[in-house]
Design an enzyme around this catalytic site. Structure first.
Site, PDB file in Angstrom:
ATOM      1  N   ASN A 182       0.815  -1.232   0.000  1.00  0.00           N
ATOM      2  CA  ASN A 182       0.000   0.000   0.000  1.00  0.00           C
ATOM      3  C   ASN A 182       0.845   1.278   0.000  1.00  0.00           C
ATOM      4  OD1 ASN A 182       0.933  -0.194   2.649  1.00  0.00           O
ATOM      5  ND2 ASN A 182      -0.968   0.557   3.547  1.00  0.00           N
ATOM      6  N   LYS A 183       2.163   1.147   0.101  1.00  0.00           N
ATOM      7  CA  LYS A 183       3.020   2.348   0.188  1.00  0.00           C
ATOM      8  C   LYS A 183       3.234   2.988  -1.185  1.00  0.00           C
ATOM      9  CE  LYS A 183       3.546   1.343   4.487  1.00  0.00           C
ATOM     10  NZ  LYS A 183       4.176   1.516   5.762  1.00  0.00           N
ATOM     11  N   GLN A 184       3.878   4.144  -1.195  1.00  0.00           N
ATOM     12  CA  GLN A 184       4.091   4.884  -2.446  1.00  0.00           C
ATOM     13  C   GLN A 184       4.881   4.053  -3.456  1.00  0.00           C
ATOM     14  OE1 GLN A 184       4.439   6.186   0.625  1.00  0.00           O
ATOM     15  NE2 GLN A 184       4.114   8.404   0.646  1.00  0.00           N
TER      16      GLN A 184
END
Ligand SMILES: *Cc1c(COP(=O)(O)O)cnc(C)c1O
Length: 372
Positions: A182-184
């Protein structure tokens, strides 16, 4: 019920570049400690403008190594934010140290430097500020306390400090990024520690690899280490993602702007703070605080029933049962954090989210809040 496609809460941005680079590693047969590791570290470090980076198996693993490296051990205290992902406090426990919480700033939601100062004791070994939701914490104010700092930048790739340096790009303190899907930027699972200090870089590289020194054989170890390595498969994925980071960050910024405009019509809803004083957020999640008096859990349920996933984000760490039972924490200790945590939910957010999806989330949230 909606006949439309369900909207995911988060979704990684993956394509042919990722597939090709991962396949290349699989075909090479060199799956770990191969050429992609140093290549990924070098590319990540130069993207941030920092001298060194050490890739590790998760953001949590990176925070653990960074705390060890700045001297956190048995019985020490680590000052951190209660409004974060639980890993930022747990890592102190890994070293038998005590996480000491300090309340947050009601606007940025980052640790309040005044509250941090008030929490310092003779046992304080480090401060662990979190750049929560990608908004830069006030590092200069924390530096004035004169203690070692480890930055939890796991949500802050793309964020920029007021002085123009990238978050994690200064190198004066270890800063840790996370690469969960879910991170950048994602490597599946993974993380990285940045630093300007070559001695720290060497220590991270050794401790992630069972304490092995770079010039030593596999079987002699002069310090305790862990298996916190990041595979070459993951590093290749990271390289592909890095080559598209600007596009991914721009996508998130576009969706955030679209939400901001769209959600403005919901009375009493508090939106993420706007960039101020030259600092820039690196967009990670879109978290809103519900109007006072609206039931948070009921809202999450109602949204979900109508095809809009959301989650309470974050629950206060000190009120989790592990922390209540182990340290006797209670409601009322950190009033700003508790107020914000009780009203905060993360809405669907990812680079390819469409205007139509933003409009749908807004319409459903508006309706649910009105009925509450
Ligand atoms: C994601 C995250 C971490 C680390 O996560 P891993 O799942 O271990 O990579 C740490 N702190 C914060 C604030 C995070 O959001």
């Amino acid at each position: 019920m909606s006949a439309e496609e369900p909207i995911p809460l988060a979704r990684p941005f993956l394509g042919e570049v990722e597939e090709e680079r991962v396949l290349e590693v699989l075909r090479s047969g060199h799956l770990s400690l191969g050429p992609r590791l140093a290549e990924f570290e070098g590319a990540f470090a130069s993207r941030l403008g920092v001298r060194h980076a050490s890739a590790v198996s998760s953001g949590t693993a990176g925070l653990h190594l960074a705390l060890r490296a700045v001297g956190v051990s048995d019985g020490a205290e680590v000052i951190t934010s209660p409004f974060s992902f639980v890993a930022s406090a747990n890592v102190a426990l890994y070293e038998r140290a005590r996480p000491v919480f300090a309340d947050i700033d009601p606007v940025t939601l980052n640790i309040s430097p005044d509250a941090a100062a008030a929490a310092v004791t003779e046992r304080t070994a480090a401060i662990l500020p979190v750049h929560v939701f990608g908004y830069p914490a006030d590092i200069p104010a924390l530096e004035r306390l004169g203690l070692p700092i480890v930055e939890d930048a796991c949500e802050a790739l793309g964020a920029v400090h007021a002085d123009g340096t990238a978050v994690g790009g200064g190198g004066a303190h270890p800063a840790v990024f996370g690469f969960y899907p879910n991170k950048q930027l994602t490597t599946g699972e993974g993380g990285i520690i940045t630093t300007a200090d070559p001695t720290l870089k060497e220590r991270f590289d050794s401790e992630r690899n069972q304490g092995r020194a770079p010039d030593m054989g596999w079987l002699d170890h002069d310090r305790l280490g862990f298996n916190y390595r990041l595979s070459d498969i993951a590093c290749a994925l990271g390289l592909a993602q890095l080559s598209r980071l600007d596009v991914m960050l721009a996508g998130r910024a576009r969706v955030a702007a679209s939400y901001r405009e769209s959600l403005a019509r919901i009375e009493g809803l508090e939106l993420p703070c706007v960039d101020a004083g030259g600092a820039r957020r690196g967009w990670f999640v879109f978290v809103v605080q519900l109007p006072r008096g609206v039931d948070r859990d009921g809202t999450v349920r109602a949204l979900n029933e109508r095809g809009v996933p959301s989650k309470p984000y974050f629950p206060a760490i000190h009120l989790m049962s592990l922390y209540r039972e182990r340290f006797g924490h209670r409601e009322g200790e950190f009033p700003v954090c508790e107020d914000v945590a009780a009203r905060s939910i993360a809405l669907p957010f990812f680079p390819e989210m469409t205007e139509g999806q933003v409009a749908r989330v807004t319409a459903v949230l508006d309706d649910v809040v009105r009925r509450a």
